[in-house]
Structures are given as C-alpha cells and as structure tokens.
Write a protein that holds these residues in place. Structure first.
Motif, PDB file in Angstrom:
ATOM      1  N   ALA A 252       0.831  -1.209   0.000  1.00 12.30           N
ATOM      2  CA  ALA A 252       0.000   0.000   0.000  1.00 12.30           C
ATOM      3  C   ALA A 252       0.864   1.257   0.000  1.00 12.30           C
ATOM      4  CB  ALA A 252      -0.928  -0.003   1.214  1.00 12.30           C
ATOM      5  N   THR A 253       1.953   1.241   0.738  1.00 16.99           N
ATOM      6  CA  THR A 253       2.864   2.377   0.764  1.00 16.99           C
ATOM      7  C   THR A 253       3.513   2.578  -0.605  1.00 16.99           C
ATOM      8  OG1 THR A 253       3.315   2.005   3.111  1.00 16.99           O
ATOM      9  CG2 THR A 253       4.907   3.351   1.896  1.00 16.99           C
ATOM     10  N   LEU A 254       3.950   1.489  -1.205  1.00 17.82           N
ATOM     11  CA  LEU A 254       4.563   1.568  -2.538  1.00 17.82           C
ATOM     12  C   LEU A 254       3.574   2.100  -3.572  1.00 17.82           C
ATOM     13  CD1 LEU A 254       6.540  -1.794  -2.633  1.00 17.82           C
ATOM     14  CD2 LEU A 254       7.509   0.522  -2.562  1.00 17.82           C
ATOM     15  N   LYS A 255       2.355   1.596  -3.511  1.00 20.97           N
ATOM     16  CA  LYS A 255       1.338   2.045  -4.464  1.00 20.97           C
ATOM     17  C   LYS A 255       1.025   3.531  -4.265  1.00 20.97           C
ATOM     18  CE  LYS A 255      -2.834   0.479  -6.711  1.00 20.97           C
ATOM     19  NZ  LYS A 255      -3.827  -0.586  -6.776  1.00 20.97           N
ATOM     20  N   THR A 256       0.980   3.974  -3.022  1.00 23.11           N
ATOM     21  CA  THR A 256       0.739   5.391  -2.737  1.00 23.11           C
ATOM     22  C   THR A 256       1.872   6.247  -3.295  1.00 23.11           C
ATOM     23  OG1 THR A 256      -0.533   4.835  -0.765  1.00 23.11           O
ATOM     24  CG2 THR A 256       0.346   7.084  -0.904  1.00 23.11           C
ATOM     25  N   LEU A 257       3.121   5.860  -3.045  1.00 23.05           N
ATOM     26  CA  LEU A 257       4.274   6.582  -3.601  1.00 23.05           C
ATOM     27  C   LEU A 257       4.225   6.598  -5.122  1.00 23.05           C
ATOM     28  CD1 LEU A 257       7.278   5.433  -1.379  1.00 23.05           C
ATOM     29  CD2 LEU A 257       6.381   7.751  -1.622  1.00 23.05           C
ATOM     30  N   HIS A 258       3.874   5.460  -5.694  1.00 17.23           N
ATOM     31  CA  HIS A 258       3.771   5.310  -7.144  1.00 17.23           C
ATOM     32  C   HIS A 258       2.755   6.312  -7.704  1.00 17.23           C
ATOM     33  CE1 HIS A 258       4.440   2.821 -10.727  1.00 17.23           C
ATOM     34  NE2 HIS A 258       3.141   2.887 -10.968  1.00 17.23           N
ATOM     35  N   LEU A 259       1.565   6.316  -7.124  1.00 22.51           N
ATOM     36  CA  LEU A 259       0.501   7.194  -7.616  1.00 22.51           C
ATOM     37  C   LEU A 259       0.798   8.671  -7.377  1.00 22.51           C
ATOM     38  CD1 LEU A 259      -2.603   5.067  -6.586  1.00 22.51           C
ATOM     39  CD2 LEU A 259      -1.678   5.393  -8.884  1.00 22.51           C
ATOM     40  N   LEU A 260       1.335   9.012  -6.208  1.00 23.63           N
ATOM     41  CA  LEU A 260       1.665  10.410  -5.935  1.00 23.63           C
ATOM     42  C   LEU A 260       2.761  10.918  -6.878  1.00 23.63           C
ATOM     43  CD1 LEU A 260       1.504  10.554  -2.030  1.00 23.63           C
ATOM     44  CD2 LEU A 260      -0.130  11.518  -3.684  1.00 23.63           C
TER      45      LEU A 260
ATOM     46  N   ILE B  98       3.266   9.882  -9.924  1.00 19.86           N
ATOM     47  CA  ILE B  98       2.625  10.059 -11.226  1.00 19.86           C
ATOM     48  C   ILE B  98       1.800  11.342 -11.244  1.00 19.86           C
ATOM     49  CG2 ILE B  98       0.844   9.087 -12.763  1.00 19.86           C
ATOM     50  CD1 ILE B  98       1.996   6.286 -11.874  1.00 19.86           C
ATOM     51  N   VAL B  99       1.112  11.638 -10.148  1.00 20.72           N
ATOM     52  CA  VAL B  99       0.328  12.875 -10.062  1.00 20.72           C
ATOM     53  C   VAL B  99       1.235  14.097 -10.206  1.00 20.72           C
ATOM     54  CG1 VAL B  99      -1.029  14.309  -8.479  1.00 20.72           C
ATOM     55  CG2 VAL B  99      -1.591  11.891  -8.762  1.00 20.72           C
ATOM     56  N   VAL B 100       2.374  14.091  -9.506  1.00 20.12           N
ATOM     57  CA  VAL B 100       3.315  15.214  -9.605  1.00 20.12           C
ATOM     58  C   VAL B 100       3.806  15.365 -11.041  1.00 20.12           C
ATOM     59  CG1 VAL B 100       5.652  15.981  -8.963  1.00 20.12           C
ATOM     60  CG2 VAL B 100       4.055  15.176  -7.198  1.00 20.12           C
ATOM     61  N   TRP B 101       4.194  14.268 -11.657  1.00 27.69           N
ATOM     62  CA  TRP B 101       4.770  14.293 -12.998  1.00 27.69           C
ATOM     63  C   TRP B 101       3.743  14.745 -14.039  1.00 27.69           C
ATOM     64  CZ3 TRP B 101       7.583   9.373 -15.253  1.00 27.69           C
ATOM     65  CH2 TRP B 101       8.282   9.718 -16.404  1.00 27.69           C
TER      66      TRP B 101
ATOM     67  N   PHE C 270       0.145  21.516 -16.040  1.00 30.96           N
ATOM     68  CA  PHE C 270       0.260  22.911 -15.604  1.00 30.96           C
ATOM     69  C   PHE C 270       1.208  23.695 -16.522  1.00 30.96           C
ATOM     70  CE2 PHE C 270       2.700  26.109 -13.314  1.00 30.96           C
ATOM     71  CZ  PHE C 270       1.689  26.996 -13.000  1.00 30.96           C
ATOM     72  N   ALA C 271       2.388  23.149 -16.758  1.00 31.39           N
ATOM     73  CA  ALA C 271       3.377  23.877 -17.564  1.00 31.39           C
ATOM     74  C   ALA C 271       2.883  24.091 -18.995  1.00 31.39           C
ATOM     75  CB  ALA C 271       4.703  23.117 -17.573  1.00 31.39           C
ATOM     76  N   HIS C 272       2.293  23.060 -19.577  1.00 34.66           N
ATOM     77  CA  HIS C 272       1.908  23.128 -20.987  1.00 34.66           C
ATOM     78  C   HIS C 272       0.659  23.972 -21.223  1.00 34.66           C
ATOM     79  CE1 HIS C 272       2.251  21.790 -25.098  1.00 34.66           C
ATOM     80  NE2 HIS C 272       0.969  21.536 -25.104  1.00 34.66           N
ATOM     81  N   PHE C 273      -0.342  23.812 -20.391  1.00 33.85           N
ATOM     82  CA  PHE C 273      -1.627  24.463 -20.656  1.00 33.85           C
ATOM     83  C   PHE C 273      -1.868  25.766 -19.894  1.00 33.85           C
ATOM     84  CE2 PHE C 273      -2.458  19.990 -21.775  1.00 33.85           C
ATOM     85  CZ  PHE C 273      -2.818  20.183 -23.095  1.00 33.85           C
ATOM     86  N   PHE C 274      -1.091  26.023 -18.843  1.00 34.61           N
ATOM     87  CA  PHE C 274      -1.340  27.218 -18.039  1.00 34.61           C
ATOM     88  C   PHE C 274      -0.138  28.160 -17.992  1.00 34.61           C
ATOM     89  CE2 PHE C 274      -4.079  23.812 -16.570  1.00 34.61           C
ATOM     90  CZ  PHE C 274      -5.319  24.410 -16.722  1.00 34.61           C
ATOM     91  N   LEU C 275       1.035  27.632 -17.659  1.00 34.22           N
ATOM     92  CA  LEU C 275       2.214  28.485 -17.549  1.00 34.22           C
ATOM     93  C   LEU C 275       2.665  29.005 -18.909  1.00 34.22           C
ATOM     94  CD1 LEU C 275       4.459  29.733 -15.832  1.00 34.22           C
ATOM     95  CD2 LEU C 275       5.731  27.583 -16.113  1.00 34.22           C
ATOM     96  N   ARG C 276       2.836  28.112 -19.869  1.00 33.10           N
ATOM     97  CA  ARG C 276       3.340  28.497 -21.195  1.00 33.10           C
ATOM     98  C   ARG C 276       2.491  29.590 -21.839  1.00 33.10           C
ATOM     99  NH1 ARG C 276       2.424  26.976 -26.395  1.00 33.10           N
ATOM    100  NH2 ARG C 276       0.900  25.455 -25.726  1.00 33.10           N
TER     101      ARG C 276
ATOM    102  N   LEU D 133      12.632  14.241 -11.732  1.00 31.34           N
ATOM    103  CA  LEU D 133      13.703  13.249 -11.633  1.00 31.34           C
ATOM    104  C   LEU D 133      13.414  12.312 -10.464  1.00 31.34           C
ATOM    105  CD1 LEU D 133      16.390  12.189 -12.694  1.00 31.34           C
ATOM    106  CD2 LEU D 133      17.527  13.819 -11.172  1.00 31.34           C
ATOM    107  N   VAL D 134      13.067  12.876  -9.328  1.00 33.19           N
ATOM    108  CA  VAL D 134      12.723  12.057  -8.163  1.00 33.19           C
ATOM    109  C   VAL D 134      11.445  11.257  -8.434  1.00 33.19           C
ATOM    110  CG1 VAL D 134      12.007  12.148  -5.729  1.00 33.19           C
ATOM    111  CG2 VAL D 134      13.881  13.598  -6.537  1.00 33.19           C
ATOM    112  N   ALA D 135      10.414  11.932  -8.964  1.00 26.54           N
ATOM    113  CA  ALA D 135       9.124  11.265  -9.209  1.00 26.54           C
ATOM    114  C   ALA D 135       9.266  10.129 -10.215  1.00 26.54           C
ATOM    115  CB  ALA D 135       8.098  12.281  -9.700  1.00 26.54           C
TER     116      ALA D 135
END
Length: 158
Positions: free
Chosen positions: A4-12, A14-17, A23-29, A56-58
């Motif tokens: 469960a911890t691994l899956k949570t890290l995995h999903l979080l 992916i959410v960050v990435w 955000f960068a492509h559709f809002f910041l740019r 890189l970390v994600a």
C-alpha cells in the motif's frame, strides 16, 4: 502495508509528474507567452529547473515502486505454487513508463542542458529553439502519461 505504501508513492509520483506537465503546458506556457523573450526564457529556465528536479525524483520513484510491486506480486504467486503471468495492462504501463522515463532523461540531460547554456550566454534564439524542443517532448510524454492512466483505469487484463 508495504504494498500500500509503494502504491501510494507510485501514484503520488505520477500525479506530480503528469500534473506538472499539464500545468506547464496548458497554463504556464500561454501565460508567459506575452513576456519579452529574455524575461520569458529566464523564467521558464528557473521554473523548469525546479520542475525537472521534482520529476527526476518522481520518475525514479515511479519506476522503482512499479518494479517492486511487480516483484512482490510475482513472488507471492510463485510462492503459492502458481505461475506468474503479467497482465497486459501492467505490461503496457511498464513499457510506456520506461519510455516516458527515457524521454524525460533526454529532456533533462540533453535538451535542458542546451537550453541552460543558451540562457546563460543570452543567446535568446537558441534558447527559444531549445525550449520549443523541450515543449515538443513534454507533449509526447504528457500524451503517453495520459495513455498510461487510461490503461490503469480500464483495467485491461487480457
């Protein structure tokens, strides 16, 4: 608990990435497009530098947690006397995940490096060209990331 911890890290991760790419492509740019080239390119350099450190970390967390979860499931199946056959959805996610990490590494260690050099010496045309290449590859990775999420949500198993 570990799974469960691994899956949570995995999903979080992916959410960050993926969230960061959206955000960068559709809002910041689009928002910085109205700025003068030197200001826009310096700003994007600083923002992308911070974002790429997080990615890189994600990306490495996503890969490591994915491999670990696969290994745990395979080990449990084999220990219970079964034969582990990886579901098609997992195979698709794993392959696309590795491709995404490879693309990100190219973005971070080749294209961003070129972008950084151009910004450092105020070569705005070269910096703009490098940023355009980064944008193209981020778009590819965003498309692949969305596809991975769709595969995960569809739960294709054959």
């Amino acid at each position: 608990m570990i799974y469960a911890t691994l899956k949570t890290l995995h999903l979080l991760s992916i959410v960050v990435w993926i969230g960061g790419m959206v955000f960068a492509h559709f809002f910041l740019r689009p928002a910085v497009a109205q700025l003068e080239a030197p200001l826009r390119l310096r700003l994007m350099h600083d923002v992308l530098g911070r974002f790429f450190q997080a990615v890189l970390v994600a990306s490495l967390l996503t890969l490591a947690s994915g491999v670990w979860m696969l290994g745990r499931v395979a080990k449990q199946v084999v220990q219970s006397g079964g034969n582990f056959e990886m579901p098609l959805a997992w195979t698709v996610m794993a392959v696309l995940g590795v491709v995404m990490v490879a693309i990100f590494m190219h973005i971070r260690f080749a294209l961003y490096k070129r972008f950084s050099r151009a910004v450092a010496v105020s070569e705005w045309a070269a910096a703009g060209a490098a940023l355009a290449q980064i944008r193209t590859w981020v778009s590819v990775n965003l498309g692949l990331g969305v596809l991975v999420v769709l595969v995960a949500l569809m739960r294709w198993s054959t």
